[in-house]
Write a protein that holds these residues in place. Structure first.
Motif, PDB file in Angstrom:
ATOM      1  N   UNK A 105     -10.327  -0.613  17.317  1.00 31.33           N
ATOM      2  CA  UNK A 105     -10.141  -0.379  18.753  1.00 31.33           C
ATOM      3  C   UNK A 105      -9.265   0.840  19.027  1.00 31.33           C
ATOM      4  N   UNK A 106      -8.719   1.434  17.973  1.00 36.43           N
ATOM      5  CA  UNK A 106      -7.978   2.688  18.102  1.00 36.43           C
ATOM      6  C   UNK A 106      -8.937   3.860  17.934  1.00 36.43           C
ATOM      7  N   UNK A 107      -8.540   5.015  18.459  1.00 40.74           N
ATOM      8  CA  UNK A 107      -9.261   6.240  18.123  1.00 40.74           C
ATOM      9  C   UNK A 107      -8.914   6.614  16.681  1.00 40.74           C
ATOM     10  N   UNK A 108      -9.706   7.494  16.084  1.00 40.74           N
ATOM     11  CA  UNK A 108      -9.411   7.891  14.713  1.00 40.74           C
ATOM     12  C   UNK A 108      -8.057   8.604  14.622  1.00 40.74           C
ATOM     13  N   UNK A 109      -7.732   9.397  15.628  1.00 37.61           N
ATOM     14  CA  UNK A 109      -6.420  10.058  15.625  1.00 37.61           C
ATOM     15  C   UNK A 109      -5.297   9.032  15.626  1.00 37.61           C
ATOM     16  N   UNK A 110      -5.491   7.928  16.356  1.00 34.19           N
ATOM     17  CA  UNK A 110      -4.476   6.869  16.382  1.00 34.19           C
ATOM     18  C   UNK A 110      -4.402   6.146  15.036  1.00 34.19           C
ATOM     19  N   UNK A 111      -5.542   5.977  14.379  1.00 40.36           N
ATOM     20  CA  UNK A 111      -5.526   5.372  13.041  1.00 40.36           C
ATOM     21  C   UNK A 111      -4.715   6.260  12.089  1.00 40.36           C
ATOM     22  N   UNK A 112      -4.910   7.575  12.202  1.00 41.54           N
ATOM     23  CA  UNK A 112      -4.137   8.499  11.374  1.00 41.54           C
ATOM     24  C   UNK A 112      -2.642   8.379  11.666  1.00 41.54           C
ATOM     25  N   UNK A 113      -2.291   8.242  12.953  1.00 39.19           N
ATOM     26  CA  UNK A 113      -0.885   8.079  13.324  1.00 39.19           C
ATOM     27  C   UNK A 113      -0.336   6.745  12.833  1.00 39.19           C
ATOM     28  N   UNK A 114      -1.172   5.705  12.852  1.00 36.26           N
ATOM     29  CA  UNK A 114      -0.758   4.407  12.329  1.00 36.26           C
ATOM     30  C   UNK A 114      -0.346   4.535  10.863  1.00 36.26           C
ATOM     31  N   UNK A 115      -1.175   5.188  10.080  1.00 35.15           N
ATOM     32  CA  UNK A 115      -0.854   5.316   8.654  1.00 35.15           C
ATOM     33  C   UNK A 115       0.346   6.229   8.428  1.00 35.15           C
ATOM     34  N   UNK A 169      -8.500   6.726   1.724  1.00 32.01           N
ATOM     35  CA  UNK A 169      -7.964   8.099   1.619  1.00 32.01           C
ATOM     36  C   UNK A 169      -6.698   8.258   2.453  1.00 32.01           C
ATOM     37  N   UNK A 170      -6.718   7.730   3.681  1.00 27.64           N
ATOM     38  CA  UNK A 170      -5.529   7.806   4.529  1.00 27.64           C
ATOM     39  C   UNK A 170      -4.351   7.100   3.877  1.00 27.64           C
ATOM     40  N   UNK A 171      -4.623   5.945   3.319  1.00 30.24           N
ATOM     41  CA  UNK A 171      -3.566   5.186   2.651  1.00 30.24           C
ATOM     42  C   UNK A 171      -2.997   5.978   1.481  1.00 30.24           C
ATOM     43  N   UNK A 172      -3.875   6.603   0.723  1.00 33.01           N
ATOM     44  CA  UNK A 172      -3.426   7.391  -0.415  1.00 33.01           C
ATOM     45  C   UNK A 172      -2.538   8.557  -0.022  1.00 33.01           C
ATOM     46  N   UNK A 173      -2.818   9.143   1.137  1.00 29.86           N
ATOM     47  CA  UNK A 173      -2.007  10.284   1.608  1.00 29.86           C
ATOM     48  C   UNK A 173      -0.562   9.899   1.881  1.00 29.86           C
ATOM     49  N   UNK A 174      -0.336   8.621   2.216  1.00 31.15           N
ATOM     50  CA  UNK A 174       1.045   8.185   2.497  1.00 31.15           C
ATOM     51  C   UNK A 174       1.610   7.354   1.341  1.00 31.15           C
ATOM     52  N   UNK A 175       0.977   7.485   0.173  1.00 21.16           N
ATOM     53  CA  UNK A 175       1.540   6.880  -1.025  1.00 21.16           C
ATOM     54  C   UNK A 175       1.185   5.436  -1.270  1.00 21.16           C
ATOM     55  N   UNK A 176       0.139   4.934  -0.598  1.00 18.43           N
ATOM     56  CA  UNK A 176      -0.275   3.547  -0.788  1.00 18.43           C
ATOM     57  C   UNK A 176      -1.463   3.471  -1.735  1.00 18.43           C
ATOM     58  N   UNK A 177      -1.487   2.444  -2.557  1.00 17.81           N
ATOM     59  CA  UNK A 177      -2.626   2.226  -3.445  1.00 17.81           C
ATOM     60  C   UNK A 177      -3.251   0.868  -3.143  1.00 17.81           C
ATOM     61  N   UNK A 178      -4.575   0.800  -3.274  1.00 19.36           N
ATOM     62  CA  UNK A 178      -5.295  -0.442  -2.974  1.00 19.36           C
ATOM     63  C   UNK A 178      -4.974  -1.488  -4.026  1.00 19.36           C
ATOM     64  N   UNK A 179      -4.538  -2.649  -3.552  1.00 21.80           N
ATOM     65  CA  UNK A 179      -4.220  -3.759  -4.440  1.00 21.80           C
ATOM     66  C   UNK A 179      -5.369  -4.759  -4.485  1.00 21.80           C
ATOM     67  N   UNK A 180      -5.913  -5.093  -3.304  1.00 23.41           N
ATOM     68  CA  UNK A 180      -7.018  -6.045  -3.229  1.00 23.41           C
ATOM     69  C   UNK A 180      -7.913  -5.707  -2.040  1.00 23.41           C
ATOM     70  N   UNK A 181      -9.197  -6.002  -2.177  1.00 27.20           N
ATOM     71  CA  UNK A 181     -10.171  -5.917  -1.089  1.00 27.20           C
ATOM     72  C   UNK A 181     -10.877  -7.268  -1.072  1.00 27.20           C
ATOM     73  N   UNK A 182     -10.510  -8.099  -0.106  1.00 26.92           N
ATOM     74  CA  UNK A 182     -10.900  -9.506  -0.118  1.00 26.92           C
ATOM     75  C   UNK A 182     -11.940  -9.786   0.964  1.00 26.92           C
ATOM     76  N   UNK A 183     -13.043 -10.384   0.567  1.00 22.47           N
ATOM     77  CA  UNK A 183     -14.066 -10.786   1.537  1.00 22.47           C
ATOM     78  C   UNK A 183     -13.555 -11.956   2.363  1.00 22.47           C
ATOM     79  N   UNK A 184     -13.786 -11.879   3.674  1.00 23.10           N
ATOM     80  CA  UNK A 184     -13.345 -12.907   4.609  1.00 23.10           C
ATOM     81  C   UNK A 184     -14.548 -13.428   5.395  1.00 23.10           C
ATOM     82  N   UNK A 185     -14.396 -14.563   6.085  1.00 20.35           N
ATOM     83  CA  UNK A 185     -15.505 -15.075   6.900  1.00 20.35           C
ATOM     84  C   UNK A 185     -15.920 -14.091   7.989  1.00 20.35           C
ATOM     85  N   UNK A 186     -17.126 -14.275   8.491  1.00 15.40           N
ATOM     86  CA  UNK A 186     -17.665 -13.495   9.618  1.00 15.40           C
ATOM     87  C   UNK A 186     -17.716 -12.004   9.328  1.00 15.40           C
TER      88      UNK A 186
END
Length: 198
Positions: A105-115, A169-186
């Motif tokens: 629900x954010x714009x992409x620019x806002x997602x970038x600011x979030x990260x 990629x955005x996460x990586x730019x701020x020093x975050x690494x993926x730990x888990x990608x978990x499937x959820x309902x719906x």
């Protein structure tokens, strides 16, 4: 005050809890970004009483969150803070961060600011849990997500289901690494990133 009620929050709160409870087992505090109705904050604070749960949202949502907090009587459900990713953040540091159904629900620019904000405030060793729908390799994971994305864009052309690869990629730019990608309902996912201890 009659408190708004989100059916989606009611449906997904237990599956999310089952994922985040072991992740936050040793956590002292969690900052929730985009707390909305405050239902997740109430449920998670109630279910994990050892954790200080800090809700945040834009100014127009704070009264509802505060009313729900007061009605809950929970001492570990903290008063909400105003947080708009386009402005200065009210927190200087966070042990862990959780957000549900916000990136689309954010714009992409806002997602970038979030990260960018997450990168500034998250402490070394901290986790970030992102719940919601994501595309993979530019493809919808279901017909219902495709319809949902179309509806989102009708409401706001800047809204959209985000691509997992772009988020990683955005996460990586701020020093975050993926730990888990978990499937959820719906046809949702829970993406868990970690900031390494330096």
């Amino acid at each position: 005050m009659s408190l708004p009620f989100s059916e989606a929050c009611e449906k997904n709160k237990q599956p999310i809890l089952e994922v985040i409870r072991p992740l936050f087992e040793k956590a002292v505090s969690v900052v929730e970004i985009g707390s909305g109705t405050g239902q997740h904050a109430e449920f998670f604070a109630s279910s994990m009483p050892a954790i200080h749960w800090q809700p945040t949202d834009r100014a127009e949502h704070l009264a509802v969150i505060e009313a729900r907090r007061q009605a809950s009587g929970l001492s570990n459900y903290f008063p909400p803070l105003e947080l708009d990713v386009n402005s200065d953040w009210p927190i200087q540091q966070a042990d862990n961060i959780f957000t549900a159904n916000t990136l689309h629900i954010m714009s992409w620019k806002e997602v970038e600011k979030l990260f960018a904000g997450i990168g500034r405030v998250l402490l070394d060793g901290g986790l970030v849990c992102l719940y919601g729908p994501f595309n993979y390799q530019g493809q919808y994971s279901s017909e219902s997500n495709a319809r949902f994305d179309e509806w989102l864009k009708q409401q706001d052309p800047n809204s959209a289901i985000r691509d997992f690869e772009a988020i990683e990629r955005l996460a990586g730019r701020v020093g975050l690494s993926l730990l888990q990608d978990i499937a959820m309902p719906a046809n949702n996912r829970c993406l868990v990133f970690k900031k390494p201890v330096r």
